[in-house]
Write a protein that holds these residues in place. Sequence first.
Motif, mmCIF file in Angstrom:
data_model
loop_
_atom_site.group_PDB
_atom_site.id
_atom_site.type_symbol
_atom_site.label_atom_id
_atom_site.label_comp_id
_atom_site.label_asym_id
_atom_site.label_seq_id
_atom_site.Cartn_x
_atom_site.Cartn_y
_atom_site.Cartn_z
ATOM 1 N N LEU A 63 0.826 -1.202 0.000
ATOM 2 C CA LEU A 63 0.000 0.000 0.000
ATOM 3 C C LEU A 63 0.863 1.257 0.000
ATOM 4 C CD1 LEU A 63 -3.088 0.466 0.112
ATOM 5 C CD2 LEU A 63 -2.824 0.915 2.535
ATOM 6 N N MET A 64 1.894 1.251 0.815
ATOM 7 C CA MET A 64 2.737 2.440 0.914
ATOM 8 C C MET A 64 3.501 2.704 -0.386
ATOM 9 S SD MET A 64 4.177 2.340 4.736
ATOM 10 C CE MET A 64 3.083 2.446 6.114
ATOM 11 N N TYR A 75 0.648 2.762 -3.541
ATOM 12 C CA TYR A 75 -0.387 3.797 -3.420
ATOM 13 C C TYR A 75 0.207 5.092 -2.843
ATOM 14 C CZ TYR A 75 -4.530 6.282 -1.798
ATOM 15 O OH TYR A 75 -5.472 7.241 -1.567
ATOM 16 N N GLY A 76 0.868 4.951 -1.694
ATOM 17 C CA GLY A 76 1.398 6.143 -1.031
ATOM 18 C C GLY A 76 2.436 6.865 -1.876
ATOM 19 N N VAL A 77 3.363 6.127 -2.479
ATOM 20 C CA VAL A 77 4.435 6.759 -3.245
ATOM 21 C C VAL A 77 4.064 6.895 -4.724
ATOM 22 C CG1 VAL A 77 6.851 6.572 -3.938
ATOM 23 C CG2 VAL A 77 6.157 5.873 -1.639
ATOM 24 N N LEU A 78 3.654 5.786 -5.323
ATOM 25 C CA LEU A 78 3.409 5.801 -6.762
ATOM 26 C C LEU A 78 1.981 6.204 -7.127
ATOM 27 C CD1 LEU A 78 5.317 2.500 -7.591
ATOM 28 C CD2 LEU A 78 6.124 4.823 -7.945
ATOM 29 N N GLY A 79 1.064 6.000 -6.202
ATOM 30 C CA GLY A 79 -0.331 6.378 -6.473
ATOM 31 C C GLY A 79 -1.018 5.472 -7.472
ATOM 32 N N TRP A 80 -0.528 4.275 -7.660
ATOM 33 C CA TRP A 80 -1.090 3.397 -8.690
ATOM 34 C C TRP A 80 -2.299 2.584 -8.221
ATOM 35 C CZ3 TRP A 80 4.031 0.807 -10.827
ATOM 36 C CH2 TRP A 80 4.783 1.796 -11.460
ATOM 37 N N PRO A 117 -4.909 2.149 -5.487
ATOM 38 C CA PRO A 117 -5.545 2.674 -4.275
ATOM 39 C C PRO A 117 -6.323 1.606 -3.505
ATOM 40 C CG PRO A 117 -6.541 3.589 -6.269
ATOM 41 C CD PRO A 117 -5.552 2.575 -6.714
#
Lengths: 363, 607
Positions: free
Chosen positions: A175-176, A179-184, A186
Amino acid sequence: MLGREFKKNYIYYTRKESYELLNYIIRRFLILPFILFGVTVLVFSMIMMLGPYQRLSTYINDPAQLKGQDMDELVAKYGLDDPWYEQYGRWIGGVAQGDFGWSESAGQPVSEAIFSRFPATLELAVFAVIPVIMGGIWLGVLSAVHHNQKFDHIIRIISTIGWSFPTFVFGLMVLMIFYGVLGWFPPGRLGADAAAIVRSAEFASYTGLNVLDGILNLEFGVVLDSFRHLIGPIVTLAIVWWSYILRITRSSMLETLRKDYIRTARAKGVAEKFVINKHARRNALIPVVTVAGPMVLGLLGGVVIVESVFGYRGIGQYAAQAAQQLDYSGILGVAMYFSFLLILINLIVDVSYAVIDPRIRLE
Amino acid sequence: MQKKLVILLTLVLVFSVFSVVGAQEVKSPDTFTFVTIGDQSTLDPHFAYDTGSSEVIYQVYETLIDYDGESVQDFVPLLSTEIPSQENGLVNEDGSEYTFVIREGVEFSNGNSLTPEDVKYSFLRGMVSDRSGGPIWMLYEPLFGAGFAGLSDVTADLVGVEDPKQLTDEQAEEVLAALDEKITIDGNEVTFHLAAPYPPFLNIVAKGASWGSILDKEWSMEQGAWDGTAADIAASHDPVKEEDPLFDKMMGTGPFILTEWVNGDNVVFRRNDNYWGELANFKTAIIRNVDEWSTRKLMLLRGDADMIYAPTQYRAQVESEDGVVVTTGIPVLQNMNMVFNWDITTEGNNYIGSGEMDGEGIPSDFFDDQDVRKAFSYSFNYQAFLEQVRMGEAIQLRGPIVDPLLGYDENSDVYSLDLEKAEEHFRNAFGGELWETGFTMDLVYNSGNDPRKTAADMLKSYIERINPKFNINVRGVQWSTYLDASVRGTLPASFGGWLADFPDPHNFVQPFLASAGYYAGRRGDTYKEWAEEIGINDLISEGISTTDSTRREEIYKELQQMSIDHAIDLWIDQPTGSNTRRTWVEGWYPNAMRPGVDFYSMDKVAE
């Protein structure tokens, strides 16, 4: 020629054998109600070991809700101090009429709570099972073929790490990073825009599976968004399960590769690729099928941790929630669902044995 | 192979950069997403008595009046065009009649017009349905007087029937007539006839109080809610939640319309484009439930959440991040205390050792001794609790009344950690017998509640230091077990707390100090008799029935002082709240009586 004969054995059943197989399946289904009854009696009697005020925590699940409550009135209202057989009778009477009771933890009837979460769990299972099993098998075969080589060592180290790490740690890492870094990828099942499309009157929900419904409605934005939301949980599940499946496949494959018929095939000059893919791998799969059954059961039963980390509203999340709140209708409903799945999947596994290995007969 | 790898890595990098840049812009400007924990119990405003449900009701239903911004004492009109007062003649001389002028031209989201009949029906329906343990006692107490907490009290008083479901047709007619005369309509005005002056009445019908929500009478009856007749009272009274017709349906006059409620997952609203006031800034508003903190945090940082629930212990992880703003120190009308059980049930009780004054247990009247209660009160490190557990975001309680309500005095007496005084009281307790024999008892908290565990550990640590014969075992039990034990009265001391129903000191002194109050039940009959003898009940009755604010203040200060002087409970703290949101959110303001978020007041503006 060898391959052709094998195939012939593989699919051939006499009329009698087909009848036996059908008979076996019917018998397994006939005992289903008895098993479900036994499970519910067991679960219910365990819940009834708690006192009425303890079971009241189903209705008051937070200290803040205590104010103004008349506990005895509530106990009487919900019949919590009635004899256990009356309470069970009420519940089983409802089940006989298709009413599985009200789930306080879900705030809806139990059947609705399970059915509304089932598509999410099924969608995750369907998309996870292929990469997880196939990936695990592929890595296991590769590892066995490169036995004691660099590749094998690396895979074994990774699989040991993968299997020993807690799922929630991997989940949070996925998730980090993604999602958190790459935003791919969610969390959740859909983003706000895709969810608005799914909620709209124009979007017909045929199956509850967002990917499939998106295709049927020609809403490819929904399909892509669903995939984006599925990848995170699938990657997490894959990391954990690959480690397990590849280890099983590897050891089974190693054992098979040492068999006489493999040596014979090699001695006859059959290509190595053919030996591995057609002769060895197929025979090495029986133990994998054994573990794949419970794995599919686990996926269909819901994966609590992955669902929680990714905010994915599936059956696992519901089961945990019902257990936490002592929601006995919910617990019994989930227990019945699990039992049904368990029987069904075991049946499929048993039949698969017979299909994969004709020497196994269902008697 | 290497070339492919380079291309792939470049793509990943470019995609990531765009992705991060995207996160700095206002995401989905027409949608507001609040990501929090917890769920909703019901959508019926008369059934709801929890903040999760009230938060949803707040967006869809409206009340007669609203609070003015952050104030919990000043009001602005909502569905009523004026705030009743003696100056404008809408409150009579003795303060027992309140008249509301109903706004014209307001429509429910189904197009039905709001009428005074809807207003009257809404309150009567609430009083008829009156589910057990629900909030409707707040309407009965002002309208029928002290001692009336529900329909059953009215039926018992009027026709001698304690269970409203057993009313005959004739009795039901009589009961309905009694309810009916409490709320009358004259043209466009609705008047409430109180039994006696009741100073916080306006708070009880103000926004945030879901029980004051105005329903569409016609629509409600179509759904199967009370049909307005005496014959339907029995069937409509005290519904089982899932059979309640308004459990999952809403029809209000508010700025939003409920689109979807998936309990435990999300609640989706769409803007009411026929709203009588200025339209909301968002076409869609979402309350999403995500239990996992890391997920909530990442959603905020990515801009997929505009506001999140951030517990105190994790807040440092987001407060210094770009694009995030955290507001702390928000007043919360809530308290936490340790309730001493003055009359412990000894039968089947495994929390009190031997149950005797023999060093191996405690007797049932252990906390009936004022010296024991005071000794415990002096053995708690309030400052450390506020600083280390609450991270400085709380203030010490000075009795049940919280800041800034009438009667709260920041200079009043409080306890502080003083082991010498604690020893002195322990030596005096039970005529010196306790000091000689010592005691053993359990302090129980519900597992998972860390502040309660720390509070119990603190007491154990200090008290065991005073005398080696004093033994306290701190035990965490499942919530179900904790609930069972507190109902049975077997816990020697239990943790309590109260979140205001309405911002008036009566809402704190009644449950905590009155003999008929909720916490008196946890202290046992000994306390109930003592409170009556010492005059606490009389003071509480006088406090709620006088409109003289100077006298009210005196009364509540006196009650506050009594609660300290007699160490009725161990008064711990009043926490303050916080709010964590994106910097692009504008218009947010705190209000202690608002159950959660108010989508209508906010907007998203690019920085």
